[in-house]
Design an enzyme around this catalytic site. Structure first.
Site, PDB file in Angstrom:
ATOM      1  CB  SER A  11      -0.928  -0.052   1.294  1.00  0.00           C
ATOM      2  OG  SER A  11      -0.292   0.176   2.146  1.00  0.00           O
ATOM      3  CE  LYS A  30      -2.614   2.566   4.887  1.00  0.00           C
ATOM      4  NZ  LYS A  30      -2.768   1.550   3.652  1.00  0.00           N
TER       5      LYS A  30
END
Length: 230
Positions: A41, A95
């Site tokens: 991701s 993230k």
């Protein structure tokens, strides 16, 4: 009585080791920790098998083993790579922090707009395939772009052939919360799906790798990534 005596002897014989374990847990809870990157991701920035170092004092001093903030040290900034507990299920995620409290954010066909300012995108050529989504996971076209908007200066990957949320908003980031996105935009479960992230759920900032193991190559070390800056 026998069990109590045995427990006391066990503790006495191993108190040095137990103290060491306790100190390690305290360090990982309050000062610095390291995590495995388990997914794609955050490609091209972070790759599967990276072990990242998390600075737990980058923003806040917390009560060990809790999310209780004792003292705020500095505010998270746009562009920071952070670890946090997912507001959805508590799973630890890594993230990029895209928007801070008060920002108005929208995405139009993969293009970010923050406070009315559009991000600039430039195609990056010649990117090593090792920094792109593995073919075992996705065989379609991948575009590597440089995203530029103020402090946001980093590479992202978009995959036109993959179903993903490419547009949202505009939304205003609430006070005390942040908007997170994965750099691998079409392959990331981030704030588009799990919502904003409260400050107390942020567990630290990632600035450097510890080391990296290549799971597709017999878990051999990626020597060039040992101690590499993020």
């Amino acid at each position: 009585m026998l069990n109590t005596s045995y427990a006391k002897k066990l503790f006495s014989d191993n108190k040095g080791f137990l103290l060491f374990l306790f100190c390690m847990l305290m360090v990982r809870s309050a000062l610095a920790d390291w995590y495995l990157v388990p997914s794609s991701s955050m490609y091209p920035t972070l790759v599967e098998g990276d072990r990242v170092i998390c600075d737990r004092l980058a923003y806040d001093v917390k009560l060990p083993f809790t999310d209780v903030i004792l003292k705020q040290l500095s505010d998270p900034q746009r562009g920071d790579v952070v670890t946090f507990s997912s507001p959805e299920d508590g799973v630890r995620l890594v993230k990029r922090l895209i928007a801070v409290p008060g920002d108005v954010v929208e995405m139009k066909d993969e293009h970010l707009v923050i406070n009315g300012v559009k991000a600039d995108y430039q195609m990056l050529a010649g990117v090593d395939k090792k920094h792109m989504t593995p073919e075992r996971e996705y065989q379609g076209e991948q575009l590597v772009l440089h995203e530029s908007l103020g402090a946001l200066q980093h590479g992202i990957i978009v995959m036109p052939g993959k179903i993903a949320m490419r547009s949202f908003g505009p939304v205003k980031v609430p006070e005390g919360q942040y908007l997170m996105l994965g750099d691998n935009r079409d392959n990331s479960k981030d704030s588009r799906y799990i919502g904003f992230v409260k400050r107390e759920l942020i567990t630290g900032q990632v600035k450097r790798l510890l080391f990296s193991l290549d799971g597709d190559n017999y878990y051999l070390p990626r020597w060039e990534r040992i101690g590499a800056a993020v």
